[in-house]
Design an enzyme around this catalytic site. Structure first.
Site, PDB file in Angstrom:
ATOM      1  N   ASP A 167      -7.333  -0.051   2.880  1.00  0.00           N
ATOM      2  CA  ASP A 167      -7.358  -1.443   2.422  1.00  0.00           C
ATOM      3  C   ASP A 167      -8.130  -2.339   3.390  1.00  0.00           C
ATOM      4  O   ASP A 167      -8.154  -3.565   3.231  1.00  0.00           O
ATOM      5  CB  ASP A 167      -5.955  -1.980   2.178  1.00  0.00           C
ATOM      6  CG  ASP A 167      -5.136  -2.159   3.447  1.00  0.00           C
ATOM      7  OD1 ASP A 167      -5.322  -1.354   4.390  1.00  0.00           O
ATOM      8  OD2 ASP A 167      -4.302  -3.085   3.501  1.00  0.00           O
TER       9      ASP A 167
ATOM     10  N   ASP B 142      -9.460   1.551   7.396  1.00  0.00           N
ATOM     11  CA  ASP B 142      -8.462   2.276   6.616  1.00  0.00           C
ATOM     12  C   ASP B 142      -8.638   1.878   5.150  1.00  0.00           C
ATOM     13  O   ASP B 142      -9.503   1.057   4.819  1.00  0.00           O
ATOM     14  CB  ASP B 142      -7.059   2.006   7.156  1.00  0.00           C
ATOM     15  CG  ASP B 142      -6.601   0.566   6.966  1.00  0.00           C
ATOM     16  OD1 ASP B 142      -7.467  -0.313   6.801  1.00  0.00           O
ATOM     17  OD2 ASP B 142      -5.387   0.317   6.989  1.00  0.00           O
TER      18      ASP B 142
ATOM     19  N   ASP C 265      -7.868  -3.455   6.376  1.00  0.00           N
ATOM     20  CA  ASP C 265      -7.348  -4.451   7.316  1.00  0.00           C
ATOM     21  C   ASP C 265      -7.324  -3.910   8.747  1.00  0.00           C
ATOM     22  O   ASP C 265      -7.109  -4.669   9.687  1.00  0.00           O
ATOM     23  CB  ASP C 265      -5.974  -4.969   6.893  1.00  0.00           C
ATOM     24  CG  ASP C 265      -4.878  -3.912   6.870  1.00  0.00           C
ATOM     25  OD1 ASP C 265      -5.187  -2.709   7.006  1.00  0.00           O
ATOM     26  OD2 ASP C 265      -3.701  -4.294   6.705  1.00  0.00           O
TER      27      ASP C 265
ATOM     28  N   SER D 202      -1.769   0.671   2.254  1.00  0.00           N
ATOM     29  CA  SER D 202      -2.574   0.743   3.471  1.00  0.00           C
ATOM     30  C   SER D 202      -3.056   2.176   3.708  1.00  0.00           C
ATOM     31  O   SER D 202      -3.798   2.726   2.921  1.00  0.00           O
ATOM     32  CB  SER D 202      -1.783   0.195   4.657  1.00  0.00           C
ATOM     33  OG  SER D 202      -2.589   0.068   5.792  1.00  0.00           O
TER      34      SER D 202
END
Length: 550
Positions: free
Chosen positions: A303, A301, A305, A152
């Site tokens: 990734d 961010d 999500d 992340s």
């Protein structure tokens, strides 16, 4: 003791399938670097409800192929013990996604090999893609589980391993405990079958289906006029977000080109997290230089999500807090006639509850994390203050920074047509429900024992007042409540304020979440209310820091 440590390291080296980490570990053994070896062999990365996350490197306390293979073998054993792994359209299928970090593709391939060797079907997404595409793919393909290789918004040296079950949401207890037990039961890597082929690499049809599903997020014939600046924060969000915006008919976002393409070293930011100081500086500069002036800045961010939003305030730009975006999206959905449960984590603003109550909608508080929020019964909308929003739970049962970006841009477009802004709507919500001001005291540590010491100090010497306000109730969340399972946290209720203290589940941080609620009679009273709220939050932070010894 040193001999035992060297023996452990040599045994690990014998099994390590990755030439890179073998070379690294051999060097540590040859140089007798006992301190570094002790750090890497002092235990094992713990598999929990966030899966695995840690620094890349050799040894059981680092993220590497050996650790990932064991984790995958444990997950495969768990899935097979759950009974016949059958779901419509996907018998025993495990879908695997990955981001663009160092080693992510390698770990995805390791996982696919282990699943195939265990007699399960494995399918890998075609390239680095946002985590919500993986969460969508699990339900779309009828898989029994999914794995996303990502850390992340952690620092560049980290990677991680996030596990979902067939409902498309992240694992919660007791699944994590049972999977951890299966991982621990793997005797050696030599016992784990890892064929070099036999899994499927998916084509773009899953991504196309995800993009088609984004149609459900927006209202039919809604305005699509808001102009945006967008940063992918060196992650994997750009192509999917641009495709989603084009499909919706929004103006093409102006890109922060320095951060547009995936780069696992994240060269322009100290931490690739929009919340971190300085991370949005390039986006702000892009917005100032863009004509016509954009209506908002969107950031994902790495990734994708999470979704961050910034707006122009006066002559400059500022990030909206996650709680502010959470309230704006909720108000927008209510105005559109949404029905169902509005859910949030306990550390998020109580304003969502006020909005839901006035709209006659169910409202639920859960523990921190979308693994809990996604499980709210009848979920229609969920959010957490750390920039996570689930706006289409029937499509993605997790936070999704792409669909959240679509929905906030639709709201900005609607307000623009009315000659208003997101800040105007926030003012309206403050007058209607009271000014709900939130802040966070977050302390990053090198030594994790400092976090345990702070929690122990707060329990043994609990504060009785913060900012001069008496604490009317203290909840030690390790005991659980009528509606929450046990977790390591403390909740203080004050007159017109609330504080929650907890260790982070994904980073070496102690996090303290603060909220004050100031009644507001009219729009003219807002400046004074904001000043009062700011003073209270600063005083609470000072007093809490002293009480915790941080």
């Amino acid at each position: 003791m040193h001999d035992e440590l060297i023996a452990q390291a040599q045994a690990w080296l014998t099994e390590d399938p990755d030439p890179e980490t073998r070379t690294e570990l051999a060097r540590l053994i040859d140089t007798q670097d006992h301190a570094e070896l002790a750090a890497r062999f002092s235990g094992t990365l713990q598999f929990g409800t966030a899966g695995l996350r840690g620094e890349l490197g050799a040894g059981p306390m680092r993220m590497n192929s050996s650790v990932v293979i064991r984790a995958a073998a444990g997950l495969a054993a768990y899935l097979k013990k759950q009974g016949p792994p059958q779901r419509e359209g996907g018998a025993g299928l495990v879908v695997i996604g990955y981001d663009a970090r160092h080693k992510s593709h390698d770990f995805a391939r390791d996982t696919a090999a282990v699943m195939t060797g265990a007699g399960l079907r494995a399918a890998v997404l075609p390239r680095p893609l946002p985590t919500p595409v993986l969460a969508f793919a699990i339900r779309h393909l009828g898989a029994v589980a999914g794995v996303e290789v990502t850390a992340s918004h952690n620092p560049p040296r980290d990677n991680g391993y996030k596990v979902y079950l067939g409902d498309g949401s992240q694992i919660v207890p007791p699944a994590d405990i049972d999977i951890a037990a299966e991982i621990a039961a793997v005797p050696s890597l030599a016992t784990v079958r890892r064929p070099t082929e036999g899994w499927e690499t998916l084509d773009d049809s899953v991504l196309d289906a995800y993009l088609a599903r984004t149609d459900a997020v927006l209202a039919k014939d809604s305005p699509r006029t808001a102009r945006t600046v967008y940063t992918a924060m060196h992650g994997v969000g750009k192509d999917v977000l641009l495709a989603a915006f084009a499909r919706a008919g929004f103006p093409e976002p102006a890109l922060v080109t320095e951060q547009a393409e995936p780069d696992p070293d994240f060269p322009t930011v100290a931490f690739p997290n929009p919340e971190e100081p300085g991370a949005m500086d390039l986006a702000f500069a892009k917005a100032r230089a863009t004509t016509p002036a954009p209506d908002l800045i969107i950031a994902n961010d790495p990734d994708a999500d999470r979704c961050a939003v910034a707006v122009q305030e006066g002559d400059d730009w500022r990030m909206l807090r996650g709680d502010e975006v959470g309230a704006l999206l909720a108000a927008h959905l209510v105005r559109r006639g949404a029905t169902g449960t509005f859910a949030e984590s306990i550390v998020s603003s109580s304003l969502l509850g006020r909005i839901a109550e006035k709209a006659g909608l169910p409202h639920v508080e859960t523990l921190t994390g979308f693994k809990w929020i996604a499980r709210a019964e009848g979920l229609r909308y969920g959010y957490e203050e750390a920039l996570g929003y689930c706006v289409d739970p029937d499509g993605v049962r997790d936070k999704d920074g792409i669909t959240a970006a679509l929905l906030i841009t639709e709201l900005a477009s609607q307000l623009k047509e009315e000659g208003r802004t997101l800040l105007d709507l926030l003012d309206d919500l403050a007058v209607e429900h009271g000014l709900h001001a939130t802040d966070q005291l977050s302390v990053r540590v090198e030594d994790l024992s400092l976090i345990a010491a702070a929690m122990r100090r707060l329990r043994e010497q609990p504060p009785t007042r913060l900012a001069g306000l008496p604490i009317t109730r203290t909840d030690d969340l390790t005991q659980g409540t009528d509606t929450l399972p046990p977790t390591d946290g403390l909740r203080y209720t004050l007159d017109g304020a609330r504080v929650i203290v907890r260790p982070s589940g994904t980073e070496p941080k102690l996090k303290c979440y603060l909220e004050v609620v100031v009644p507001v009679a009219t729009h003219a009273d807002l400046p004074a209310a904001r000043a009062q709220a700011t003073d209270l939050l600063e005083s609470i932070k000072r007093d809490l820091s002293t009480a915790a010894g941080i």
